[in-house]
Design an enzyme around this catalytic site. Sequence first.
Site, PDB file in Angstrom:
ATOM      1  N   SER A 145       0.825  -1.219   0.000  1.00 34.88           N
ATOM      2  CA  SER A 145       0.000   0.000   0.000  1.00 34.88           C
ATOM      3  C   SER A 145       0.853   1.260   0.000  1.00 34.88           C
ATOM      4  CB  SER A 145      -0.866   0.066   1.267  1.00 34.88           C
ATOM      5  OG  SER A 145      -1.560  -1.127   1.446  1.00 34.88           O
ATOM      6  N   HIS A 152      -3.434   1.066  -4.596  1.00 37.89           N
ATOM      7  CA  HIS A 152      -2.824  -0.044  -5.329  1.00 37.89           C
ATOM      8  C   HIS A 152      -3.172   0.128  -6.806  1.00 37.89           C
ATOM      9  CE1 HIS A 152      -1.704  -2.837  -1.976  1.00 37.89           C
ATOM     10  NE2 HIS A 152      -2.489  -1.999  -1.335  1.00 37.89           N
ATOM     11  N   HIS A 176      -4.980  -9.222  -1.825  1.00 38.51           N
ATOM     12  CA  HIS A 176      -5.142  -9.564  -0.413  1.00 38.51           C
ATOM     13  C   HIS A 176      -6.219 -10.632  -0.249  1.00 38.51           C
ATOM     14  CE1 HIS A 176      -3.538  -5.414  -0.363  1.00 38.51           C
ATOM     15  NE2 HIS A 176      -2.908  -5.806   0.729  1.00 38.51           N
ATOM     16  N   TYR A 210      -8.228 -10.617   2.253  1.00 43.94           N
ATOM     17  CA  TYR A 210      -9.437  -9.943   2.754  1.00 43.94           C
ATOM     18  C   TYR A 210     -10.296  -9.349   1.638  1.00 43.94           C
ATOM     19  CZ  TYR A 210      -6.764  -5.522   2.406  1.00 43.94           C
ATOM     20  OH  TYR A 210      -6.016  -4.482   1.959  1.00 43.94           O
ATOM     21  N   GLU A 211      -9.740  -9.246   0.437  1.00 43.08           N
ATOM     22  CA  GLU A 211     -10.540  -8.762  -0.700  1.00 43.08           C
ATOM     23  C   GLU A 211     -11.430  -9.873  -1.247  1.00 43.08           C
ATOM     24  OE1 GLU A 211      -8.022  -5.908  -3.390  1.00 43.08           O
ATOM     25  OE2 GLU A 211      -6.658  -7.329  -2.462  1.00 43.08           O
ATOM     26  N   ALA A 269       2.752  -2.132   4.408  1.00 39.10           N
ATOM     27  CA  ALA A 269       2.501  -1.184   5.486  1.00 39.10           C
ATOM     28  C   ALA A 269       2.036  -2.038   6.665  1.00 39.10           C
ATOM     29  CB  ALA A 269       1.415  -0.208   5.075  1.00 39.10           C
ATOM     30  N   MET A 304      -1.747  -7.371   7.176  1.00 40.12           N
ATOM     31  CA  MET A 304      -2.772  -8.200   6.526  1.00 40.12           C
ATOM     32  C   MET A 304      -2.293  -8.797   5.208  1.00 40.12           C
ATOM     33  SD  MET A 304      -5.919  -5.534   7.035  1.00 40.12           S
ATOM     34  CE  MET A 304      -6.096  -4.573   8.560  1.00 40.12           C
ATOM     35  N   SER A 305      -0.990  -8.925   5.044  1.00 40.72           N
ATOM     36  CA  SER A 305      -0.487  -9.446   3.767  1.00 40.72           C
ATOM     37  C   SER A 305       0.772 -10.273   4.002  1.00 40.72           C
ATOM     38  CB  SER A 305      -0.183  -8.272   2.828  1.00 40.72           C
ATOM     39  OG  SER A 305       0.882  -7.496   3.329  1.00 40.72           O
ATOM     40  N   ASN A 346       1.667   3.100  11.966  1.00 42.35           N
ATOM     41  CA  ASN A 346       0.874   3.483  13.158  1.00 42.35           C
ATOM     42  C   ASN A 346       1.273   2.604  14.319  1.00 42.35           C
ATOM     43  OD1 ASN A 346      -0.788   1.576  11.207  1.00 42.35           O
ATOM     44  ND2 ASN A 346      -1.399   1.057  13.293  1.00 42.35           N
ATOM     45  N   HIS A 377      -7.332   4.202   8.063  1.00 39.53           N
ATOM     46  CA  HIS A 377      -6.585   4.003   6.821  1.00 39.53           C
ATOM     47  C   HIS A 377      -5.911   5.301   6.358  1.00 39.53           C
ATOM     48  CE1 HIS A 377      -5.414   2.070   3.127  1.00 39.53           C
ATOM     49  NE2 HIS A 377      -6.086   2.936   2.393  1.00 39.53           N
TER      50      HIS A 377
END
Length: 269
Positions: free
Chosen positions: A30, A61, A83, A85-86, A113, A209-210, A233, A244
């Site tokens: 990202s 992306h 991803h 989650y997509e 990230a 998440m990746s 973060n 985000h």
Amino acid sequence: MTMMAKIKETVVFLQKQGVENVDFGLILGSGLGELADEISNPVVIDYADIPNWGKSTVAGHAGKLVYGTLSGKKVLALQGRFHFYEGNPLDVVTFPVRVMAELDATGIVVTNAAGGVTHGPGTLMLINDHINFTGQNPLIGENLAAYGPRFPDMSSAYDKAYQATAKLVAARAGIDLQEGVYMGFTGPTYETPAEIRFAETIGADAVGMSTVPEVIIAVHSGLRVLGISAITNHAAGKQAELNHEEVVEVTTRIKETFKTLIKEILEEL
Ligand code: HPA
């Protein structure tokens, strides 16, 4: 079509577009895709045109594959990854890594990230290991013995020599490069504060998440791996709230340093 036939079909397609020998695959997370804009003599291919390829849906992306020369190396860069989650099955998420292996790449550079557990926003973190907390594994199912073993050894998933090179290069360039363990969740929710306390207890330094599925496939295929997280973060419970926008903002702030680091590392790999 079998997985093997799909990989071969995609490789033939890419070769027709001018993709030849590949030294390194680059997976740009990202907001980090800009690095691909620095590739010289680029062959740029839209994901939508590539057979057997997934679709990128996250803002930030680009959804392009860029082949060319960067730091004297032939690279194949994913500007935008897939991803879980997509809603992508893991064989779609990891398909580009299989293609990189089939194109005889030596290794991959994977970036993301991530939320900081022991590191703060703005930190670049060399991934020295990971914890797969997704409850998934992209190798579940029939083993493709032509590519790798049934039970891959994850003892040195993140290449030790690449890590040493990354540290040397960072020191030389005056870039602060921290290191640590990346813990992979499926997302798309950010973690809860309790999950982050758990993550910290079991040794995670960053969460995201990746990356984990791609690295598993890379190891299975015998590709060497270098991983870099951009910490955007403090993880949940360590700052008031997560969003985000902050992830995008901090990524924008550190991407120049990130790009310099990756280019200098590539030169030495
Ligand atoms: N958690 C998971 N993924 C992330 C985070 C986070 O805090 N920040 C950026 N990606």
